[in-house]
Scaffold this motif. Structure first.
Motif, PDB file in Angstrom:
ATOM      1  N   ASN A  67       7.629   3.697  -0.543  1.00 30.31           N
ATOM      2  CA  ASN A  67       7.070   2.642  -0.972  1.00 30.31           C
ATOM      3  C   ASN A  67       6.201   2.911  -2.601  1.00 30.31           C
ATOM      4  O   ASN A  67       5.500   3.794  -2.526  1.00 30.31           O
ATOM      5  CB  ASN A  67       5.845   1.972   0.018  1.00 30.31           C
ATOM      6  CG  ASN A  67       6.471   1.866   1.107  1.00 30.31           C
ATOM      7  OD1 ASN A  67       7.401   1.065   1.367  1.00 30.31           O
ATOM      8  ND2 ASN A  67       5.826   2.590   2.612  1.00 30.31           N
ATOM      9  N   CYS A  75       3.742   1.172  -5.638  1.00 29.80           N
ATOM     10  CA  CYS A  75       3.075  -0.071  -6.145  1.00 29.80           C
ATOM     11  C   CYS A  75       3.150   0.154  -7.762  1.00 29.80           C
ATOM     12  O   CYS A  75       2.609   0.653  -8.485  1.00 29.80           O
ATOM     13  CB  CYS A  75       1.524  -0.012  -5.768  1.00 29.80           C
ATOM     14  SG  CYS A  75       0.710  -1.236  -6.502  1.00 29.80           S
ATOM     15  N   CYS A 127      -0.511  -0.052  -9.054  1.00 32.39           N
ATOM     16  CA  CYS A 127      -1.398   1.120  -9.088  1.00 32.39           C
ATOM     17  C   CYS A 127      -0.659   2.283  -9.791  1.00 32.39           C
ATOM     18  O   CYS A 127      -1.174   3.393 -10.025  1.00 32.39           O
ATOM     19  CB  CYS A 127      -1.858   1.368  -7.579  1.00 32.39           C
ATOM     20  SG  CYS A 127      -2.953   0.118  -6.772  1.00 32.39           S
ATOM     21  N   VAL A 141       0.632  -0.791   2.963  1.00 31.34           N
ATOM     22  CA  VAL A 141       1.435  -1.948   2.560  1.00 31.34           C
ATOM     23  C   VAL A 141       0.935  -2.911   3.498  1.00 31.34           C
ATOM     24  O   VAL A 141       1.073  -2.969   4.801  1.00 31.34           O
ATOM     25  CB  VAL A 141       2.902  -1.626   2.674  1.00 31.34           C
ATOM     26  CG1 VAL A 141       3.719  -2.719   2.448  1.00 31.34           C
ATOM     27  CG2 VAL A 141       3.306  -0.424   1.783  1.00 31.34           C
ATOM     28  N   THR A 173       3.059  -6.124   0.239  1.00 34.64           N
ATOM     29  CA  THR A 173       2.245  -5.923  -1.076  1.00 34.64           C
ATOM     30  C   THR A 173       1.115  -5.017  -0.919  1.00 34.64           C
ATOM     31  O   THR A 173       0.690  -4.570   0.359  1.00 34.64           O
ATOM     32  CB  THR A 173       1.536  -7.367  -1.224  1.00 34.64           C
ATOM     33  OG1 THR A 173       0.688  -7.418   0.229  1.00 34.64           O
ATOM     34  CG2 THR A 173       2.655  -8.616  -1.049  1.00 34.64           C
ATOM     35  N   CYS A 174       0.652  -4.383  -1.924  1.00 32.78           N
ATOM     36  CA  CYS A 174      -0.177  -3.491  -1.778  1.00 32.78           C
ATOM     37  C   CYS A 174      -1.650  -3.706  -1.528  1.00 32.78           C
ATOM     38  O   CYS A 174      -2.284  -4.968  -1.936  1.00 32.78           O
ATOM     39  CB  CYS A 174      -0.313  -2.770  -3.338  1.00 32.78           C
ATOM     40  SG  CYS A 174      -1.637  -1.569  -3.489  1.00 32.78           S
ATOM     41  N   THR A 205      -0.170  -6.475  -5.664  1.00 28.25           N
ATOM     42  CA  THR A 205       1.101  -6.544  -6.170  1.00 28.25           C
ATOM     43  C   THR A 205       2.419  -6.351  -5.037  1.00 28.25           C
ATOM     44  O   THR A 205       1.942  -5.493  -4.132  1.00 28.25           O
ATOM     45  CB  THR A 205       1.375  -5.235  -7.338  1.00 28.25           C
ATOM     46  OG1 THR A 205       0.231  -5.519  -8.121  1.00 28.25           O
ATOM     47  CG2 THR A 205       2.626  -5.219  -8.035  1.00 28.25           C
ATOM     48  N   VAL A 217       5.109  -4.703  -3.399  1.00 25.91           N
ATOM     49  CA  VAL A 217       5.640  -3.161  -3.281  1.00 25.91           C
ATOM     50  C   VAL A 217       7.065  -3.074  -3.305  1.00 25.91           C
ATOM     51  O   VAL A 217       7.643  -3.875  -2.677  1.00 25.91           O
ATOM     52  CB  VAL A 217       5.022  -2.716  -1.949  1.00 25.91           C
ATOM     53  CG1 VAL A 217       5.535  -1.260  -1.840  1.00 25.91           C
ATOM     54  CG2 VAL A 217       3.606  -2.535  -2.011  1.00 25.91           C
TER      55      VAL A 217
END
Length: 894
Positions: free
Chosen positions: A173, A175, A178, A187, A341-342, A347, A349
């Motif tokens: 995974n 991001c 980040c 996640v 998403t993070c 954001t 992923v």
């Protein structure tokens, strides 16, 4: 004592006494059995939320219960460094100053991080104290303190040397916000509306084609195969042949793999090993290569050809247009699916292959699975074992490297001359392979879950062989939410078995999450979060704790209601008023400030105790009943706590204190307490004091503040209720027959009260009563006139055996052990009485139907204990007799 309980004045003062006196501190003690809970370490970025409040209330109940039971009870606290969350906070703070990580460099950034931890890291600890958490704060740990860091580095090196930690190019995974790898727990999945694009892949000679569906057409640029099921007759002849990726015009193979579901879609799927975890596994099995087409920051890379440099969404739009133009887009359908998403920045992923550090999980998972299967670790409720097994039996290698600066830096050193990687606790002066000097350390840090997975033993002194580690490990209990069984619980079991050779805890007590009153998860976006500190400020920590505990089954989600908190506050007031009444009548030796409160030397006579001796020769019916009921609630609460049914245990305490002690016994004790017989008065005072003390002890794990506050006012009490022994039943106080007699008296009083309420008889109006007891109850009712007077407003009681003396205009009051009659002209008109009797007939008929249905139920008759079945039969018989009397009364009314 003040007239009312002030939680604001009491709670901080009491907690300071506890902490200053060292009551929470535990040490290895060969004379006591150990009991240890390690706290799930909250993030240093965190603030107390309802999930923390529930989790820590459960832990505190268990630790206080075991402490009172004579265990050396250690609740070991600490906080987690939370790499991603903390680094994001510091970066955000630096952005306000107009600087970045690159501007200050790693060393200066870490100085800022430690400074930030010093300022904010203790915030949640202070909030936990507000909740009443009885942690051993002298042993507080931090996942990046010197001891934990040594443990993390040693375990990493040991696993590397065993071949269980490796560096490799695998799917992870990622991001793009980040710019770091993420663990699965980092996640968050959100449903998004999108489309399914059906795309045709033609054979090089156009002799056949295969259509596949995708929700991410931009990944077609990284396709390296099309897969079909080996048993699918539609495609068997095509396996091994090639098709051309549209737009890209690159040939890829058709492969067979059982991963493909024949019945789903067209039965053919595109394989993109560089950007999908399942496709990566297919690629590993079939030998097809992986091509990465995304950059770290969310753009298309050089492998995307003409689409290079575009963002992923820009590429999607352009590529779909190209498919349409080339005639390869078969159709488009609306499609809703979960998108990762993070959890920190929101954001989307991306899954992609990346060169990272991994833990080889399959060999580590085997003993971790076995220890649960063979009962070495118990899950409560047991159903959560399935969740654990499902995760562990399908586990993939764990990506443990993070592209961050805050965290445990990976102890790997690279030689740029020959490419050798050296893993050790300090940087070697030169490359052990080629002798080149000037090695460089890996820039990445370890996943936060890597260090927190060692929490049960790193906090007790590992890697040193400490006395605490030998005494308290394996720990006794882990309390956690069901949402992190996969991630934290599983990894602690893995590390415990691998590093220590023993399971990390005996029991995993799983709870649900706290939802709002509508059943929704609390979140910032919904604006439905409740601040526990606000609740504590308004109603006190005890009220919050009790509201979170009661009415909830283990492992189930609960709903937060302000009404439950207010109800718990009313319970506090009820307890306080009852205790104040008792203390006013027995004499009070106030001790709210922690000074000695009259605890006697066990080898000396305690003058306080000699004033409060229960005299069995003076036992009345009510004394025997309350002491018998106390035995029962002690047994029930102890059994419930041992079975981790904390909500039911709390409810049992509530019912006993509110109803049995406050509403019944105290009221029934008043006539003797205010009488002239000095011996009787002293005896009743002793019973009141004894029951109050035992009640407060039962209450203490659930409501620690008010139980301590009241206990400290009781003459002859110990230094603190925390060190007072857990109540034990006293077989000298077993009075089955008298308890039944008392229950029948209470039934009669309730029946009289109900009749008065239904007929709107004013509370101050005293009535005369003709009473016809069932055989065996004559003496009890004849001696209970004083209770009927005080609790039912009965002025005179006449015991009779012949209905001929009952006036025709008398109101009938039916109870299992007696029928009572009150002259109607004292109460109300006949019509209203007729209506009341008819309603009672309907109610009793309903009870009879319920009991008959139950006794006809084969499952109930086979599974219920014999005593329970007999109770149902007795109730049925009593209700049938009551119904007969009610019909007689209706007939008499005309």
């Amino acid at each position: 004592m003040n007239k009312t309980y002030d939680h604001k004045a009491a709670e901080d003062r009491i907690y300071k006494i506890w902490e200053d006196s060292g009551y929470f501190h535990a040490v290895p003690n060969p004379d006591k059995p150990p009991y240890c809970i390690v706290i799930p370490p909250p993030n240093i970025t965190g603030q107390l939320h309802m999930g923390h409040a529930l989790d820590n209330t459960l832990q505190d109940i268990l630790i206080r219960y075991k402490r009172m039971n004579g265990f050396e009870a250690l609740w070991l606290p600490g906080t987690d460094h939370a790499s991603i969350a903390t680094e994001a906070k510091i970066v955000e703070q630096m952005a306000q100053e107009g600087i970045t990580k690159a501007d200050v460099g790693r060393e200066e950034f870490l100085k800022r991080a430690w400074k930030w931890r010093g300022v904010y890291g203790g915030r949640i600890v202070n909030q936990l104290k507000k909740l009443g958490s009885s942690c051993d704060w002298e042993r507080e740990r931090f996942t990046m303190d010197e001891g934990c860091n040594r443990a993390v580095i040693k375990v990493f090196i040991d696993l590397y040397n065993k071949g269980l930690v490796y560096r490799g190019n695998r799917i992870i995974n990622w991001c793009p916000g980040c710019l770091s790898a993420l663990s699965d727990i980092e996640v968050e999945y959100k449903e998004q509306n999108s489309f399914l694009w059906y795309v045709r892949y033609d054979a090089p000679d156009k002799s056949f084609s295969i259509t596949v569906a995708t929700s991410r057409p931009e990944t077609i640029l990284g396709d390296t195969a099309v897969a079909v099921h080996p048993d699918d007759e539609r495609y068997k002849a095509l396996v091994g042949k090639e098709v051309i990726i549209p737009v890209v015009n690159r040939a890829i193979s058709i492969v067979a793999d059982e991963y493909v579901e024949m019945a789903f879609g067209t039965g053919a799927v595109k394989i993109t090993p560089g950007h999908d975890p399942n496709d990566f596994e297919v690629g590993q099995r079939t030998g097809v290569p992986a091509i990465r087409v995304f950059t770290d920051d969310g753009h298309m890379n050089e492998n995307a050809g003409e689409f290079a440099g575009m963002t992923l969404m820009e590429c999607r739009e352009a590529f779909v247009k190209a498919l349409e133009k080339g005639g390869a887009l078969v159709k488009t359908e609306p499609y809703a699916h979960n998108v990762g998403t993070c959890y920190r920045c929101g954001t989307t992923v991306e899954t992609m292959i990346s060169d990272q550090w991994f833990v080889k999980m399959a060999p580590l998972a085997k003993p971790a699975i076995e220890v649960v299967k063979n009962g070495g670790i118990q899950f409560v409720p047991k159903r959560f074992e399935k969740t654990y097994f499902n995760w562990m039996e399908n586990i993939r290698d764990w990506c443990i490297s993070r592209q961050l600066w805050w965290g445990h830096r990976i102890p790997a050193y690279y030689c740029d001359n020959c490419g050798e990687i050296t893993v050790r606790d300090t940087m070697p002066p030169k490359c052990p392979k080629c002798g080149h000097a000037g090695l460089r350390q890996d820039e990445d840090v370890l996943d936060t879950w890597f260090s927190s997975g060692m929490w049960p033993f790193s906090t007790l002194g590992y890697p040193d062989d400490t006395e605490e580690l030998r005494y308290f490990y394996p720990t006794s209990m882990l309390v956690t939410g069901y949402d992190i069984i996969f991630f934290w619980v599983a990894r602690m079991i893995v590390f415990g078995m691998e590093v220590m050779g023993k399971h990390p805890f005996d029991t995993v007590f799983v709870h649900g999450i706290v939802r709002d009153a509508l059943g929704r998860k609390m979140s910032k976006s919904l604006g439905n979060g409740i601040d526990p500190l606000e609740v504590i400020e308004k109603h006190g920590a005890d009220s919050l704790r009790f509201s979170l505990i009661t009415g909830n089954a283990p492992g189930s989600d609960m709903r937060f209601f302000w009404e439950k908190v207010e109800s718990a506050g009313n319970f506090c007031n009820k307890i306080y008023n009852a205790a104040r009444f008792v203390l006013m009548n027995i004499g009070e030796e106030a001790n709210p400030d922690g000074t000695n409160c009259g605890e006697a030397n066990p080898n000396e006579t305690n003058p306080d105790e000699t004033n409060y001796v229960i005299n069995p020769a003076l036992f009345g019916l009510t004394d025997k009943w309350i002491l018998h009921k106390l035995n029962g609630v002690i047994d029930e609460v102890t059994t419930n706590l041992d079975a981790f049914d904390l909500g039911l245990a709390a409810q049992k305490v509530y019912d006993f204190i509110w109803s049995a002690f406050c509403d019944w016994y105290i009221e029934m004790a008043k006539p003797r307490l205010y009488g002239e017989n000095a011996a009787e008065k002293a005896h009743v005072r002793a019973v009141l004091r004894y029951v109050l003390i035992q009640s407060l002890k039962l209450l203490h794990p659930f409501m620690p503040f008010i139980s301590e506050e009241l206990y400290r006012h009781i003459p002859g009490a110990k230094e603190t209720i925390m060190l007072a022994g857990w109540p034990e039943r006293d077989d000298a106080y077993a009075f089955d027959a008298e308890t039944d007699q008392m229950e029948q008296l209470m039934e009669l009083i309730r029946a009289i009260r109900n009749m008065r309420a239904e007929m709107n008889v004013p509370p101050a109006k005293r009535i005369a009563l003709l009473l016809m007891p069932q055989p065996g109850y004559e003496k009890i009712f004849s001696e209970s006139a004083i209770y009927l007077n005080r609790l039912a407003g009965v002025e005179k009681v006449h015991i009779c055996t012949d209905k001929a003396v009952i006036p025709q205009n008398a109101v009938s009051i039916v109870s299992p052990a007696a029928e009572a009659f009150a002259p109607l002209d004292q109460l109300m008109d006949i019509e209203k009485e007729r209506e009341r009797v008819e309603k009672e007939i309907v109610r009793v008929q309903s009870e009879i139907a319920r009991a008959k249905g139950k006794l006809k139920n084969t499952g109930f008759m086979q599974k219920a204990p014999a005593g329970v079945v007999q109770d149902e039969k007795n109730k049925l018989q009593q209700n049938e007799e009551m119904l007969q009397k009610l019909f007689e009364r209706k007939e008499n009314l005309g």
